[in-house]
Design a protein around this motif. Structure first.
Motif, mmCIF file in Angstrom:
data_model
loop_
_atom_site.group_PDB
_atom_site.id
_atom_site.type_symbol
_atom_site.label_atom_id
_atom_site.label_comp_id
_atom_site.label_asym_id
_atom_site.label_seq_id
_atom_site.Cartn_x
_atom_site.Cartn_y
_atom_site.Cartn_z
ATOM 1 N N GLN A 1 12.427 59.084 29.227
ATOM 2 C CA GLN A 1 11.906 60.235 28.370
ATOM 3 C C GLN A 1 11.266 61.029 29.403
ATOM 4 O OE1 GLN A 1 7.987 58.282 27.011
ATOM 5 N NE2 GLN A 1 8.937 56.919 25.477
ATOM 6 N N ALA B 1 12.061 52.032 22.938
ATOM 7 C CA ALA B 1 10.649 51.278 22.652
ATOM 8 C C ALA B 1 10.448 52.434 21.581
ATOM 9 C CB ALA B 1 10.318 51.412 24.079
ATOM 10 N N GLY B 2 9.414 51.957 20.836
ATOM 11 C CA GLY B 2 9.059 52.455 19.808
ATOM 12 C C GLY B 2 7.342 51.922 19.255
ATOM 13 N N PHE B 3 6.260 52.046 18.910
ATOM 14 C CA PHE B 3 5.335 51.558 17.648
ATOM 15 C C PHE B 3 5.876 51.588 16.543
ATOM 16 C CE2 PHE B 3 2.777 54.093 21.353
ATOM 17 C CZ PHE B 3 2.086 52.950 21.822
ATOM 18 N N GLU C 1 15.460 57.332 17.671
ATOM 19 C CA GLU C 1 15.983 57.762 18.904
ATOM 20 C C GLU C 1 16.973 58.653 19.545
ATOM 21 O OE1 GLU C 1 13.378 55.954 21.469
ATOM 22 O OE2 GLU C 1 11.852 56.090 20.946
ATOM 23 N N TRP D 1 1.556 44.508 26.593
ATOM 24 C CA TRP D 1 1.673 45.788 27.920
ATOM 25 C C TRP D 1 0.136 46.741 27.745
ATOM 26 C CZ3 TRP D 1 4.405 46.515 31.840
ATOM 27 C CH2 TRP D 1 4.299 47.966 31.820
ATOM 28 N N PRO E 1 -0.590 53.173 27.061
ATOM 29 C CA PRO E 1 -2.498 53.955 27.561
ATOM 30 C C PRO E 1 -2.889 52.700 26.660
ATOM 31 C CG PRO E 1 -0.650 54.922 26.017
ATOM 32 C CD PRO E 1 0.034 53.533 26.341
ATOM 33 N N MET F 1 4.405 44.163 22.923
ATOM 34 C CA MET F 1 6.114 44.381 23.403
ATOM 35 C C MET F 1 6.929 43.863 22.697
ATOM 36 S SD MET F 1 5.759 47.465 25.185
ATOM 37 C CE MET F 1 7.418 47.676 25.175
ATOM 38 N N GLN G 1 4.792 40.444 25.231
ATOM 39 C CA GLN G 1 4.787 41.094 26.303
ATOM 40 C C GLN G 1 3.878 41.492 26.123
ATOM 41 O OE1 GLN G 1 6.387 43.721 29.221
ATOM 42 N NE2 GLN G 1 5.431 42.264 30.771
ATOM 43 N N GLU H 1 11.598 63.030 21.339
ATOM 44 C CA GLU H 1 11.195 61.615 21.118
ATOM 45 C C GLU H 1 11.523 61.709 23.718
ATOM 46 O OE1 GLU H 1 9.835 58.868 20.102
ATOM 47 O OE2 GLU H 1 9.124 60.015 18.528
ATOM 48 N N ALA I 1 7.865 44.285 34.233
ATOM 49 C CA ALA I 1 8.521 44.743 32.965
ATOM 50 C C ALA I 1 9.224 44.055 31.790
ATOM 51 C CB ALA I 1 8.381 46.474 33.666
ATOM 52 N N ILE I 2 8.812 43.566 30.910
ATOM 53 C CA ILE I 2 10.038 43.641 29.265
ATOM 54 C C ILE I 2 11.207 43.817 29.518
ATOM 55 C CG2 ILE I 2 9.105 43.974 27.661
ATOM 56 C CD1 ILE I 2 8.954 40.868 26.924
ATOM 57 N N ALA I 3 11.305 45.496 29.994
ATOM 58 C CA ALA I 3 12.501 45.758 29.718
ATOM 59 C C ALA I 3 13.167 45.630 30.562
ATOM 60 C CB ALA I 3 12.186 47.420 30.145
HETATM 61 N N1 LIG Z 1 6.906 46.878 29.193
HETATM 62 C C1 LIG Z 1 8.112 47.764 29.245
HETATM 63 O O1 LIG Z 1 8.752 46.796 30.058
HETATM 64 C C2 LIG Z 1 7.783 49.164 28.735
HETATM 65 C C3 LIG Z 1 6.709 49.508 28.029
HETATM 66 N N2 LIG Z 1 6.543 51.004 26.906
HETATM 67 C C4 LIG Z 1 5.566 50.478 26.769
HETATM 68 O O2 LIG Z 1 6.087 51.016 24.817
HETATM 69 C C5 LIG Z 1 5.709 51.987 24.764
HETATM 70 C C6 LIG Z 1 5.483 52.889 22.902
HETATM 71 O O3 LIG Z 1 6.754 53.563 23.477
HETATM 72 P P1 LIG Z 1 7.131 55.128 22.842
HETATM 73 O O4 LIG Z 1 8.421 55.201 23.413
HETATM 74 O O5 LIG Z 1 5.787 56.213 24.012
HETATM 75 O O6 LIG Z 1 6.985 54.868 21.354
HETATM 76 P P2 LIG Z 1 7.112 55.259 20.300
HETATM 77 O O7 LIG Z 1 9.051 55.732 20.387
HETATM 78 O O8 LIG Z 1 6.545 55.265 19.182
HETATM 79 O O9 LIG Z 1 6.885 57.144 20.432
HETATM 80 C C7 LIG Z 1 6.179 57.543 20.933
HETATM 81 C C8 LIG Z 1 5.240 58.511 20.035
HETATM 82 O O10 LIG Z 1 4.890 57.803 18.623
HETATM 83 C C9 LIG Z 1 3.851 57.610 17.857
HETATM 84 N N3 LIG Z 1 3.281 56.773 17.451
HETATM 85 C C10 LIG Z 1 2.537 55.738 16.607
HETATM 86 N N4 LIG Z 1 1.782 54.819 16.376
HETATM 87 C C11 LIG Z 1 1.530 54.877 17.761
HETATM 88 C C12 LIG Z 1 1.040 54.136 18.606
HETATM 89 N N5 LIG Z 1 -0.336 53.094 17.621
HETATM 90 N N6 LIG Z 1 0.001 54.293 19.906
HETATM 91 C C13 LIG Z 1 0.203 55.338 20.211
HETATM 92 N N7 LIG Z 1 0.792 56.881 19.868
HETATM 93 C C14 LIG Z 1 1.924 56.314 18.557
HETATM 94 C C15 LIG Z 1 3.216 59.524 18.822
HETATM 95 O O11 LIG Z 1 2.899 60.231 18.606
HETATM 96 C C16 LIG Z 1 3.124 59.045 20.196
HETATM 97 O O12 LIG Z 1 3.919 60.221 20.836
HETATM 98 C C17 LIG Z 1 4.179 53.401 26.102
HETATM 99 O O13 LIG Z 1 2.888 52.983 25.804
HETATM 100 C C18 LIG Z 1 5.579 52.608 26.844
HETATM 101 O O14 LIG Z 1 4.043 51.995 28.008
HETATM 102 C C19 LIG Z 1 8.238 51.001 27.104
HETATM 103 C C20 LIG Z 1 9.320 50.911 27.657
HETATM 104 C C21 LIG Z 1 8.653 50.295 28.457
#
Ligand SMILES: NC(=O)C1=CN([C@@H]2O[C@H](COP(=O)(O)OP(=O)(O)OC[C@H]3O[C@@H](n4cnc5c(N)ncnc54)[C@H](O)[C@@H]3O)[C@@H](O)[C@H]2O)C=CC1
Ligand SMILES: [Mg+2]
Length: 352
Positions: A217, A229-231, A249, A265, A268, A273, A263, A293, A332-334
């Protein structure tokens, strides 16, 4: 014998703790502290406190690592007294765990506006001087903590964040009240109970059998690629969320899927995860990046990924000005997903 040894459980009887493993005894002790405000308050007397300021933990630098210092209730009272603060502030602490010897661990944010204290936020620099440490944003410090502190501080930050954001009842608009442990908040007018929540997120390492798909990103540090990743959407299963996220994506269809680990996380907000390996349909590997995205996505060879995993100092800019391809750090789990794939590139074997 009943599941909880009846009242004997509550009194932590010798007989009961002899029958139960250390882990079970510890778990039941934490359960008791969450349910019983008096027991939790008593546990604070002998407990240890991790301090935060506006959700940034107090840390001390030791060589290449950060350490999270613990403070006793006495230390805390001394600090609050010295700074002319209200002792009531201690009631804002949240329970985050306990040692095997049943020393309860709490987290307290001294920077957020306190619901139980009339005093405003404490002066950050004054406290740092007194506490011989610095309040450092968890995102910046997480990867320089040991695994135990990283997990504890992530839990603490997530719980403190949740409390700060759930001060009012969404039905009555009245202020909610936290129980002593901070495991819930209750609206005094209608008795609605609010529990801390995590949002489920799927994280998937897609492979075509020989290469793996990584993406970035625009908000990622320069040069870093990660798994997709995605919610999860409401009503979705993990399998459906993985299938949808990969299609959304990068425009590919997942054929096989295997769950591997999970995991918590904290960024924000609190997410759970859920990490999976997946493969795409044979011959269907053409990526169509969803630019709303992602900034970029590409297939990476086994050698490139194995080399990137071994890279120690990814942040170093090359002479050309470019940043080398690097991967999320070990905690990080990634990173775990990618490491698993490097060790066993054919690990996704179950039907989706
Ligand atoms: N621990 C790890 O190894 C990793 C953790 N992550 C985490 O995974 C999370 C999701 O990844 P993204 O690609 O950003 O997600 P994503 O692909 O779902 O895109 C994020 C978008 O989804 C929408 N959304 C839907 N439900 C949401 C919710 N409950 N909270 C916030 N936004 C929501 C928003 O419009 C936001 O901009 C991130 O917060 C990131 O920090 C991501 C990659 C590695
Ligand atoms: Mg995403």
């Amino acid at each position: 014998m009943s599941l909880f040894c009846g009242t004997a459980f509550r009194r932590k009887s010798f007989w009961c703790s002899r029958l139960l493993s250390t882990y079970v005894t510890k778990t039941r002790y934490l359960f008791e502290l969450k349910e019983d405000d008096d027991a939790c308050k008593k546990a604070q007397q002998t407990g240890a406190f991790y301090l935060f300021h506006s959700l940034a933990p107090l840390l001390r630098k030791s060589e290449h690592q950060y350490l999270a210092p613990q403070h006793s209730l006495l230390d805390l009272k001394r600090l609050l007294g010295k700074l002319g603060q209200d002792m009531q502030r201690i009631e804002d602490s949240v329970l985050i765990g306990c040692s095997e010897q049943q020393e309860a661990w709490f987290a307290l944010d001294l920077g957020l506006n306190s619901s139980s204290s009339i005093n405003a936020s404490l002066q950050k620099s004054e406290m740092e001087k007194e506490l011989k440490g610095s309040f450092i944003e968890l995102r910046k410090a997480l990867f320089q903590l040991n695994a135990k502190d990283a997990s504890l501080l992530s839990t603490a930050q997530a719980l403190l964040h949740w409390h700060a954001a759930h001060q009012f009842c969404s039905r009555s608009g009245q202020p909610t009240e936290k129980n002593m442990a901070g495991s819930k908040r209750v609206c005094p007018s209608n008795k609605i109970i609010y529990y801390p929540q995590m949002a489920p997120v799927v994280i998937t390492l897609v492979s075509d059998g020989t290469r793996c798909l990584l993406a970035r990103q625009s908000s990622f540090p320069k040069g870093m690629y990660s798994a997709l990743a995605g919610f999860c959407d409401i009503g979705e299963s993990v399998e459906e969320a993985v299938r949808r996220e990969v299609a959304e994506e990068v425009g590919l269809e997942v054929e096989r899927l295997q769950y591997t680990a999970s995991q918590h996380w904290p960024f924000p907000n609190s997410s759970l995860m859920i990490a999976c390996h997946a493969t795409v349909k044979p011959g269907q590997t053409e990526i169509q990046v969803n630019l709303r995205e992602l900034e970029a996505a590409a297939w990476f060879s086994h050698d490139d990924v194995a080399t990137a995993l071994r890279r120690n100092n990814p942040y170093t800019q090359q002479q050309s000005g470019a940043f080398p391809f690097w991967l999320p750090p070990k905690l990080a789990i990634a990173n775990q997903l990618i490491k698993e794939w490097v060790e066993k590139p054919t690990c996704s074997t179950l039907p989706a």
